[in-house]
Design a protein around this motif. Structure first.
Motif, mmCIF file in Angstrom:
data_model
loop_
_atom_site.group_PDB
_atom_site.id
_atom_site.type_symbol
_atom_site.label_atom_id
_atom_site.label_comp_id
_atom_site.label_asym_id
_atom_site.label_seq_id
_atom_site.Cartn_x
_atom_site.Cartn_y
_atom_site.Cartn_z
ATOM 1 N N LEU A 109 -11.249 -5.570 3.633
ATOM 2 C CA LEU A 109 -9.604 -6.367 3.987
ATOM 3 C C LEU A 109 -8.865 -4.660 3.908
ATOM 4 O O LEU A 109 -9.402 -3.527 3.545
ATOM 5 C CB LEU A 109 -9.051 -6.437 2.521
ATOM 6 N N THR A 110 -7.673 -4.581 5.507
ATOM 7 C CA THR A 110 -7.164 -3.576 5.386
ATOM 8 C C THR A 110 -5.889 -3.365 4.602
ATOM 9 O O THR A 110 -5.355 -1.640 4.552
ATOM 10 C CB THR A 110 -7.413 -3.091 6.874
ATOM 11 N N SER A 111 -5.529 -4.116 3.685
ATOM 12 C CA SER A 111 -4.073 -4.343 3.922
ATOM 13 C C SER A 111 -3.657 -5.468 2.493
ATOM 14 O O SER A 111 -4.405 -6.270 2.173
ATOM 15 C CB SER A 111 -3.118 -4.566 4.737
ATOM 16 N N ILE A 112 -3.046 -4.714 1.715
ATOM 17 C CA ILE A 112 -3.500 -5.181 0.110
ATOM 18 C C ILE A 112 -1.402 -4.848 -0.324
ATOM 19 O O ILE A 112 -1.097 -3.638 -0.127
ATOM 20 C CB ILE A 112 -4.281 -5.213 -1.052
ATOM 21 N N ALA A 113 -1.196 -6.059 -0.958
ATOM 22 C CA ALA A 113 0.309 -5.419 -1.363
ATOM 23 C C ALA A 113 0.899 -6.225 -3.018
ATOM 24 O O ALA A 113 -0.265 -7.217 -3.414
ATOM 25 C CB ALA A 113 1.223 -6.966 -0.933
ATOM 26 N N PHE A 114 1.037 -5.286 -3.984
ATOM 27 C CA PHE A 114 0.488 -5.265 -5.358
ATOM 28 C C PHE A 114 1.943 -5.692 -5.557
ATOM 29 O O PHE A 114 3.036 -5.062 -4.958
ATOM 30 C CB PHE A 114 0.618 -4.567 -6.056
ATOM 31 N N PRO A 115 2.307 -6.499 -7.131
ATOM 32 C CA PRO A 115 3.548 -6.707 -7.857
ATOM 33 C C PRO A 115 3.672 -5.685 -8.580
ATOM 34 O O PRO A 115 2.309 -4.930 -9.102
ATOM 35 C CB PRO A 115 3.283 -7.783 -8.296
ATOM 36 N N ALA A 116 4.373 -5.582 -9.532
ATOM 37 C CA ALA A 116 4.725 -4.696 -10.550
ATOM 38 C C ALA A 116 3.900 -5.729 -11.534
ATOM 39 O O ALA A 116 4.474 -6.786 -12.559
ATOM 40 C CB ALA A 116 5.804 -4.413 -11.779
ATOM 41 N N LEU A 117 2.347 -5.333 -12.391
ATOM 42 C CA LEU A 117 1.678 -6.374 -12.712
ATOM 43 C C LEU A 117 2.081 -5.533 -13.968
ATOM 44 O O LEU A 117 2.332 -4.886 -14.675
ATOM 45 C CB LEU A 117 0.045 -5.808 -12.706
ATOM 46 N N SER A 118 2.270 -6.676 -14.869
ATOM 47 C CA SER A 118 2.526 -6.999 -16.443
ATOM 48 C C SER A 118 4.011 -6.366 -16.712
ATOM 49 O O SER A 118 4.378 -6.558 -18.324
ATOM 50 C CB SER A 118 1.228 -5.815 -17.530
ATOM 51 N N ALA A 119 4.482 -5.635 -15.936
ATOM 52 C CA ALA A 119 5.968 -5.686 -16.479
ATOM 53 C C ALA A 119 7.535 -6.674 -16.211
ATOM 54 O O ALA A 119 8.308 -6.388 -16.490
ATOM 55 C CB ALA A 119 5.773 -4.632 -15.043
ATOM 56 N N GLY A 120 6.717 -7.772 -16.236
ATOM 57 C CA GLY A 120 7.730 -8.744 -16.808
ATOM 58 C C GLY A 120 7.639 -9.384 -18.095
ATOM 59 O O GLY A 120 7.535 -9.040 -19.047
#
Length: 171
Positions: A109-120
């Motif tokens: 894969l060439t691109s990845i999007a993250f949320p703010a893991l564990s911050a909710g």
């Protein structure tokens, strides 16, 4: 660092220019609230069925499935630590980002999007979560030369600002 690193406010389920989106998963990889609920709703019921044989996962682990009805090729599911319960929190949170990037690299894969893991719902303080996330991605990207873009997609403007400040502090 080789890949482009960016932060924005938006909907992680609507990142059509990204190969894989990261799910802030629960241990059983089931639909829930927050990011997991949004991604499962957008992906449709096949995502839940694809996740079941991969569960349970432990804090820091990452697994990958097809994205089904999402505009992406894959979903990478990470179980972040529950702040104050899963220790050492920073190491487990860093492992999520590192493992997700390495999984993306292994799948070409060439691109990845993250949320703010564990911050909710998992209670990780946002500023600390942003520092761990961005430092880990910055440190890991050189070992993942195929990844050209990493995007942090934050639900609200305040969170996006916190992540952008942490990114700017990296220089």
């Amino acid at each position: 660092m080789t890949g482009q690193l960016e932060c924005c406010q938006g909907d992680i389920a609507r990142q059509s220019d990204i190969d894989a989106v990261v799910n802030a998963a629960n241990a059983e990889l089931r639909p829930g609230g927050g990011v997991a609920g949004a991604l499962h709703r957008a992906a449709g019921p096949r995502l839940d069925r694809a996740c079941r044989p991969l569960a349970p996962i432990a804090p820091g682990e990452a697994v990958i499935t097809e994205a089904f009805d999402l505009p992406n090729r894959y979903v990478i599911h990470c179980l972040g630590p529950v702040y104050g319960r899963d220790r050492p929190e920073a190491e487990l949170l860093a492992a999520c980002y590192r493992n997700a990037l390495e999984l993306a690299e292994r799948h070409g894969l060439t691109s990845i999007a993250f949320p703010a893991l564990s911050a909710g719902a998992f209670g990780y303080p946002l500023e600390e979560a942003a520092r761990v996330a961005l430092a880990t991605v910055h440190e890991t990207l050189p070992r993942c030369p195929g990844i050209a873009k990493v995007r942090f997609v934050l639900f609200d403007a305040g969170s996006a600002e916190v992540f952008q400040r942490s990114l700017d502090a990296l220089g």
